[in-house]
Design an enzyme around this catalytic site. Sequence first.
Site, PDB file in Angstrom:
ATOM      1  N   GLN A 173      -6.415   3.546 -15.585  1.00 32.30           N
ATOM      2  CA  GLN A 173      -5.812   4.393 -16.618  1.00 32.30           C
ATOM      3  C   GLN A 173      -5.265   5.692 -16.036  1.00 32.30           C
ATOM      4  O   GLN A 173      -4.281   6.240 -16.547  1.00 32.30           O
ATOM      5  CB  GLN A 173      -6.813   4.678 -17.741  1.00 32.30           C
ATOM      6  CG  GLN A 173      -8.104   5.348 -17.343  1.00 32.30           C
ATOM      7  CD  GLN A 173      -9.207   4.360 -16.970  1.00 32.30           C
ATOM      8  OE1 GLN A 173      -8.935   3.252 -16.530  1.00 32.30           O
ATOM      9  NE2 GLN A 173     -10.457   4.774 -17.147  1.00 32.30           N
ATOM     10  N   HIS A 178     -18.616   3.604   4.410  1.00 33.38           N
ATOM     11  CA  HIS A 178     -17.613   3.665   3.341  1.00 33.38           C
ATOM     12  C   HIS A 178     -17.907   2.659   2.243  1.00 33.38           C
ATOM     13  O   HIS A 178     -17.728   2.948   1.064  1.00 33.38           O
ATOM     14  CB  HIS A 178     -16.215   3.421   3.912  1.00 33.38           C
ATOM     15  CG  HIS A 178     -15.563   4.650   4.447  1.00 33.38           C
ATOM     16  ND1 HIS A 178     -14.977   5.595   3.640  1.00 33.38           N
ATOM     17  CD2 HIS A 178     -15.397   5.087   5.715  1.00 33.38           C
ATOM     18  CE1 HIS A 178     -14.474   6.562   4.378  1.00 33.38           C
ATOM     19  NE2 HIS A 178     -14.713   6.286   5.646  1.00 33.38           N
ATOM     20  N   GLU A 221      -6.842   0.363  10.669  1.00 31.87           N
ATOM     21  CA  GLU A 221      -6.533   1.648  10.033  1.00 31.87           C
ATOM     22  C   GLU A 221      -6.823   2.804  10.990  1.00 31.87           C
ATOM     23  O   GLU A 221      -6.013   3.722  11.137  1.00 31.87           O
ATOM     24  CB  GLU A 221      -7.365   1.789   8.757  1.00 31.87           C
ATOM     25  CG  GLU A 221      -7.136   3.087   8.007  1.00 31.87           C
ATOM     26  CD  GLU A 221      -8.067   3.241   6.820  1.00 31.87           C
ATOM     27  OE1 GLU A 221      -7.868   4.202   6.045  1.00 31.87           O
ATOM     28  OE2 GLU A 221      -9.009   2.439   6.661  1.00 31.87           O
ATOM     29  N   HIS A 222      -7.995   2.783  11.610  1.00 33.75           N
ATOM     30  CA  HIS A 222      -8.367   3.797  12.596  1.00 33.75           C
ATOM     31  C   HIS A 222      -8.668   3.115  13.932  1.00 33.75           C
ATOM     32  O   HIS A 222      -9.315   2.063  13.949  1.00 33.75           O
ATOM     33  CB  HIS A 222      -9.641   4.560  12.196  1.00 33.75           C
ATOM     34  CG  HIS A 222      -9.645   5.072  10.790  1.00 33.75           C
ATOM     35  ND1 HIS A 222     -10.206   4.359   9.733  1.00 33.75           N
ATOM     36  CD2 HIS A 222      -9.174   6.227  10.259  1.00 33.75           C
ATOM     37  CE1 HIS A 222     -10.080   5.064   8.619  1.00 33.75           C
ATOM     38  NE2 HIS A 222      -9.453   6.201   8.909  1.00 33.75           N
ATOM     39  N   GLN A 224     -18.477   4.792   9.974  1.00 31.53           N
ATOM     40  CA  GLN A 224     -17.371   4.252   9.186  1.00 31.53           C
ATOM     41  C   GLN A 224     -17.814   3.108   8.276  1.00 31.53           C
ATOM     42  O   GLN A 224     -17.221   2.871   7.232  1.00 31.53           O
ATOM     43  CB  GLN A 224     -16.246   3.805  10.116  1.00 31.53           C
ATOM     44  CG  GLN A 224     -15.539   4.962  10.792  1.00 31.53           C
ATOM     45  CD  GLN A 224     -14.936   5.936   9.785  1.00 31.53           C
ATOM     46  OE1 GLN A 224     -14.058   5.576   9.002  1.00 31.53           O
ATOM     47  NE2 GLN A 224     -15.420   7.169   9.774  1.00 31.53           N
ATOM     48  N   ASP A 276     -10.760  12.288   9.021  1.00 35.12           N
ATOM     49  CA  ASP A 276     -11.060  12.127   7.600  1.00 35.12           C
ATOM     50  C   ASP A 276     -11.218  13.467   6.892  1.00 35.12           C
ATOM     51  O   ASP A 276     -10.959  13.564   5.685  1.00 35.12           O
ATOM     52  CB  ASP A 276     -12.349  11.319   7.418  1.00 35.12           C
ATOM     53  CG  ASP A 276     -12.136   9.826   7.587  1.00 35.12           C
ATOM     54  OD1 ASP A 276     -10.974   9.389   7.649  1.00 35.12           O
ATOM     55  OD2 ASP A 276     -13.136   9.091   7.647  1.00 35.12           O
ATOM     56  N   TYR A 327      -3.959  10.520  -6.661  1.00 30.74           N
ATOM     57  CA  TYR A 327      -5.249  10.012  -7.134  1.00 30.74           C
ATOM     58  C   TYR A 327      -6.333  10.361  -6.127  1.00 30.74           C
ATOM     59  O   TYR A 327      -6.201  10.093  -4.931  1.00 30.74           O
ATOM     60  CB  TYR A 327      -5.195   8.492  -7.335  1.00 30.74           C
ATOM     61  CG  TYR A 327      -6.460   7.959  -7.978  1.00 30.74           C
ATOM     62  CD1 TYR A 327      -6.651   8.052  -9.356  1.00 30.74           C
ATOM     63  CD2 TYR A 327      -7.476   7.400  -7.218  1.00 30.74           C
ATOM     64  CE1 TYR A 327      -7.801   7.586  -9.968  1.00 30.74           C
ATOM     65  CE2 TYR A 327      -8.643   6.926  -7.813  1.00 30.74           C
ATOM     66  CZ  TYR A 327      -8.804   7.024  -9.185  1.00 30.74           C
ATOM     67  OH  TYR A 327      -9.958   6.575  -9.782  1.00 30.74           O
ATOM     68  N   HIS A 349      36.654  -5.252  -4.096  1.00 28.97           N
ATOM     69  CA  HIS A 349      36.453  -4.219  -3.089  1.00 28.97           C
ATOM     70  C   HIS A 349      37.751  -3.998  -2.297  1.00 28.97           C
ATOM     71  O   HIS A 349      38.146  -2.856  -2.013  1.00 28.97           O
ATOM     72  CB  HIS A 349      35.329  -4.618  -2.135  1.00 28.97           C
ATOM     73  CG  HIS A 349      33.959  -4.451  -2.695  1.00 28.97           C
ATOM     74  ND1 HIS A 349      33.514  -5.128  -3.796  1.00 28.97           N
ATOM     75  CD2 HIS A 349      32.914  -3.672  -2.276  1.00 28.97           C
ATOM     76  CE1 HIS A 349      32.261  -4.787  -4.053  1.00 28.97           C
ATOM     77  NE2 HIS A 349      31.873  -3.905  -3.146  1.00 28.97           N
ATOM     78  N   ASN A 370     -10.375   2.298  -5.556  1.00 33.52           N
ATOM     79  CA  ASN A 370     -10.995   0.981  -5.449  1.00 33.52           C
ATOM     80  C   ASN A 370      -9.933  -0.115  -5.602  1.00 33.52           C
ATOM     81  O   ASN A 370      -8.734   0.155  -5.737  1.00 33.52           O
ATOM     82  CB  ASN A 370     -12.123   0.822  -6.470  1.00 33.52           C
ATOM     83  CG  ASN A 370     -11.639   0.893  -7.914  1.00 33.52           C
ATOM     84  OD1 ASN A 370     -10.477   0.662  -8.222  1.00 33.52           O
ATOM     85  ND2 ASN A 370     -12.560   1.213  -8.814  1.00 33.52           N
TER      86      ASN A 370
END
Length: 436
Positions: free
Chosen positions: A178, A251, A316-317, A248, A350, A117, A409, A201
């Site tokens: 979708q 975003h 994250e960073h 940053q 990035d 995606y 077993h 998102n």
Amino acid sequence: MEYIKKARKSAEDHGAEISKTVAPMLDDIRARGELAIREMAAKFDGWSGEFVLRENKKQHLIAAVPEQVRADIRFAYEQVRSFALRQRESIRDFEVNSFPGVRLGQRVLPMDVAGCYVPGGRFAHACSAIMSVATAKAAGVPFVVACSPPRGESIDPAVAFAMDLAGADVILELGGVQAVAAMAYGLFTGRPANILVGPGNAYVAEAKALLAGSGACGIDVYAGPTESAIIADQNADPMTVAVDLVSQAEHGPDSPVWLFTDYRELADQVLDLLPRVIADMPVPDVPRTAWSDYGEIILCADRDELCRVCDAYAPEHVQVMAEDLDWWLDNLRSYGSLFLGEGSSVAHGDKCSGTNHILPTRKAARHSGGLSVHKFLKISTYQEIDRAANKQFSAVASRLSRVEGMEGHARSCDWRLRKFCPGENWDFHVHNNLDG
């Protein structure tokens, strides 16, 4: 530790509310398939055209991309692909004779189908196309489907070029819940995805999580709003720190940015500079809101405390603008990706440095890394135990099975002891009627 500036809001998860919207959409798509997709695309994107990007339309889009843009995308692709191929080389098949008569091994198998995606919205994420599609192909995935929301009459031309360059086998002009559902269920392609990857998102993220939870497919990471932290000491340039924090924060209005420092003067200077740097942005409202609501500056006593605070946030960073970079590399433990030194901006990662920018958020870096070729690979093991080795392995497995109360077993191993080692006096403790 002391807050020089504390966030007004927390990036709490509103997944329960979002799930109430997403879950019925997935149920509808599962029930009605492509018809439901068409209705949702018309409702949310105003799209009534074809979903599979035709070759002639794709070439028309690619022709509209300026040559310099194409050259830059090619450069980014080569860096990302090169790093991903090295990652692939780092994990291999192997086989070992662990005991006389026992052969064990592992096979590294790529997924059959990957769904990538690529978000749309405010930005044209050509680099996200490279990060997901090129990495899947480097892992050896034979069939990759890429989706991106249409912007007007088509997906963005640069995104189409990046998808094509990276090796997407099918490109869908489709976005949102979708899109990920279509890839998971194999709509329009007949090839359900084993794994879904790529940012999006909150609705896309929730759809991926629900699809993974239902067993439809795997996913890379649960992607929340982008997070960035900077660790800086007295040698850091306050303007560089301020510029990178704002870069940053663009975003989104809910993207946290954090400064961790042990030098009060730097903290005060950055706090003073940030409003001016934000005001100079072409669209200042987004970074201003992100900084106001989610931004923080934390003053620590020393670098050991800086490490503890940063690892607790698990950003994250993480950028490090401090002395002794290797010390930070050795001691920081929880982050999506690490940027060492003033020359290393998150923007490099990035866009084009080569490491992947699809990374864990919301403290998931404490237990997970970001997207890599490994996410597209299955580690499958095998074994072969010959008749002679069964004398040891079946006896041990039989006894352990009974320790655990698993008589079936145990009998599976008992049978082999009788069959492969006739004449031995085996004490199975529990009588069975399998003597032949």
